[in-house]
Design an enzyme around this catalytic site. Structure first.
Site, PDB file in Angstrom:
ATOM      1  N   ASP A  10       0.269  -4.497  -8.093  1.00 28.55           N
ATOM      2  CA  ASP A  10       1.079  -4.594  -6.729  1.00 28.55           C
ATOM      3  C   ASP A  10       0.263  -6.042  -6.140  1.00 28.55           C
ATOM      4  O   ASP A  10      -0.852  -6.129  -6.518  1.00 28.55           O
ATOM      5  CB  ASP A  10       1.067  -3.600  -5.769  1.00 28.55           C
ATOM      6  CG  ASP A  10       1.756  -4.075  -4.506  1.00 28.55           C
ATOM      7  OD1 ASP A  10       2.588  -4.812  -4.535  1.00 28.55           O
ATOM      8  OD2 ASP A  10       1.491  -3.541  -3.336  1.00 28.55           O
ATOM      9  N   SER A  11       0.679  -6.386  -5.329  1.00 29.18           N
ATOM     10  CA  SER A  11       0.163  -7.618  -4.377  1.00 29.18           C
ATOM     11  C   SER A  11      -0.778  -6.929  -3.507  1.00 29.18           C
ATOM     12  O   SER A  11      -0.975  -7.296  -2.207  1.00 29.18           O
ATOM     13  CB  SER A  11       0.883  -8.356  -3.594  1.00 29.18           C
ATOM     14  OG  SER A  11       1.919  -7.856  -2.838  1.00 29.18           O
ATOM     15  N   CYS A  73       5.743  -3.631  -6.599  1.00 27.01           N
ATOM     16  CA  CYS A  73       5.992  -4.785  -5.563  1.00 27.01           C
ATOM     17  C   CYS A  73       7.399  -5.215  -5.440  1.00 27.01           C
ATOM     18  O   CYS A  73       7.993  -5.651  -6.517  1.00 27.01           O
ATOM     19  CB  CYS A  73       5.058  -5.855  -6.297  1.00 27.01           C
ATOM     20  SG  CYS A  73       5.308  -7.418  -4.883  1.00 27.01           S
ATOM     21  N   GLU A 151      -3.302  -4.829   4.685  1.00 31.75           N
ATOM     22  CA  GLU A 151      -4.349  -5.112   3.697  1.00 31.75           C
ATOM     23  C   GLU A 151      -5.820  -5.065   4.497  1.00 31.75           C
ATOM     24  O   GLU A 151      -6.762  -4.648   3.736  1.00 31.75           O
ATOM     25  CB  GLU A 151      -4.235  -6.383   3.151  1.00 31.75           C
ATOM     26  CG  GLU A 151      -3.139  -6.405   2.278  1.00 31.75           C
ATOM     27  CD  GLU A 151      -3.543  -5.981   0.801  1.00 31.75           C
ATOM     28  OE1 GLU A 151      -4.785  -5.963   0.423  1.00 31.75           O
ATOM     29  OE2 GLU A 151      -2.678  -5.372   0.256  1.00 31.75           O
ATOM     30  N   CYS A 183       9.189  -2.767   0.947  1.00 30.71           N
ATOM     31  CA  CYS A 183       7.866  -3.426   0.355  1.00 30.71           C
ATOM     32  C   CYS A 183       6.981  -2.077   0.063  1.00 30.71           C
ATOM     33  O   CYS A 183       7.237  -1.255   1.083  1.00 30.71           O
ATOM     34  CB  CYS A 183       7.546  -4.251   1.282  1.00 30.71           C
ATOM     35  SG  CYS A 183       5.752  -5.002   0.976  1.00 30.71           S
ATOM     36  N   HIS A 185       4.134  -1.642   0.551  1.00 38.30           N
ATOM     37  CA  HIS A 185       3.103  -1.568   1.701  1.00 38.30           C
ATOM     38  C   HIS A 185       3.627  -0.693   2.834  1.00 38.30           C
ATOM     39  O   HIS A 185       2.814  -0.007   3.593  1.00 38.30           O
ATOM     40  CB  HIS A 185       2.699  -2.706   2.166  1.00 38.30           C
ATOM     41  CG  HIS A 185       1.795  -3.602   1.378  1.00 38.30           C
ATOM     42  ND1 HIS A 185       2.067  -4.173   0.101  1.00 38.30           N
ATOM     43  CD2 HIS A 185       0.498  -3.853   1.532  1.00 38.30           C
ATOM     44  CE1 HIS A 185       1.012  -4.822  -0.303  1.00 38.30           C
ATOM     45  NE2 HIS A 185       0.087  -4.539   0.423  1.00 38.30           N
TER      46      HIS A 185
END
Length: 262
Positions: A10-11, A73, A151, A183, A185
């Site tokens: 994932d990013s 992602c 993040e 997403c 996240h």
């Protein structure tokens, strides 16, 4: 028995929400997770850059002998998974916004989708909406700034709450009764979302469905790990170790988190 690991990328740290669901369903599987936090967020990048980063992550996981790769992602799935499947000889599991269950369950006939620009502008997202949202109004909202806050370890913070209040307003005005998190996240925003949303609005993410699909593909390929002990979880990040570690505090099994320049 196939002891080779499942690869997940994932990013950044968001895909750990997917890893947790996979680990819960398949605790004996070894896993390798790549947090490409140095290049987060993918959602604001060009399709060409997203493809390049997805190839980089895939080839690293293949060098580590992964038997299956989960593209944890949404943006990478919608922009790169077709190329990955056509190029590499391992199964790929992708992530896409769970519009179908939201559309099927909606009584107000209006659902909200909170996602990145890269996901909302992709062909896969639009085809999914067209196929599964007949007669349903889909209110799309780009979550600008949310991934960087997560993040930074600020998923629950005044800054995040202020952004979500702004992003939810047009959805609530449109009378949504389901909110689709587009997403990986964003599941980490659920405590704040629960505070801001009316009780009747159901939040949907893709984690459990991805875990079930991962199990089904491994089973079909006779590639499940039938060891008696729990598998090893190996995590790599190309940014701050402590941030990734902070998203794994509730994991009961032993995991190893390391820095890797990739």
């Amino acid at each position: 028995m196939d002891k080779r690991p499942i690869g997940i990328f994932d990013s950044g740290v968001g895909g750990t929400s997917i890893w947790k669901e996979i680990h819960k369903l398949l605790p004996r599987e070894n896993t390798i997770y790549l947090a490409d936090s140095k290049n987060a967020p993918y959602g604001s990048k060009s399709a060409k850059d997203i493809l390049r980063l997805s190839i980089k992550n895939t080839e690293l996981l293949l060098r580590k002998e992964c038997k299956l790769i989960v593209v944890a992602c949404n943006t990478a799935t919608t922009n790169a998974i077709d190329h990955l499947r056509n190029t590499y000889d391992v199964p790929f599991i992708g992530i896409e916004p769970a519009i179908k269950p939201a559309a099927l369950g909606s009584k107000s006939k209006t659902v909200g989708v909170l996602a990145t620009k890269g996901t909302l502008s992709s062909q896969l997202f639009h085809s999914t909406s067209e196929n599964h949202a007949h007669g349903i109004s889909v209110v799309e909202q780009e979550g600008v700034g949310l991934v960087p806050l997560i993040e930074e370890g600020k998923a629950v913070s005044p800054e995040t709450e202020a952004l979500l209040t702004q992003y939810l307003e047009p959805m609530l005005n449109a009378d949504i009764d389901h909110l689709v998190l587009g997403c990986t996240h964003y599941p980490y925003l659920i405590p704040v979302l629960r505070k801001l949303l009316p009780e009747h609005v159901k939040i949907i993410d893709s984690g459990e469905a991805v875990a079930r699909q991962t199990k089904a593909v491994l089973d079909k390929n006779e590639a499940l790990n039938d060891a008696l002990e729990n598998g090893k979880g190996t995590f790599y990040t190309n940014a701050d170790l402590t941030v990734l570690q902070s998203f794994l505090w509730d994991v009961k099994t032993a995991v190893k988190v390391s820095y890797l320049d990739f």
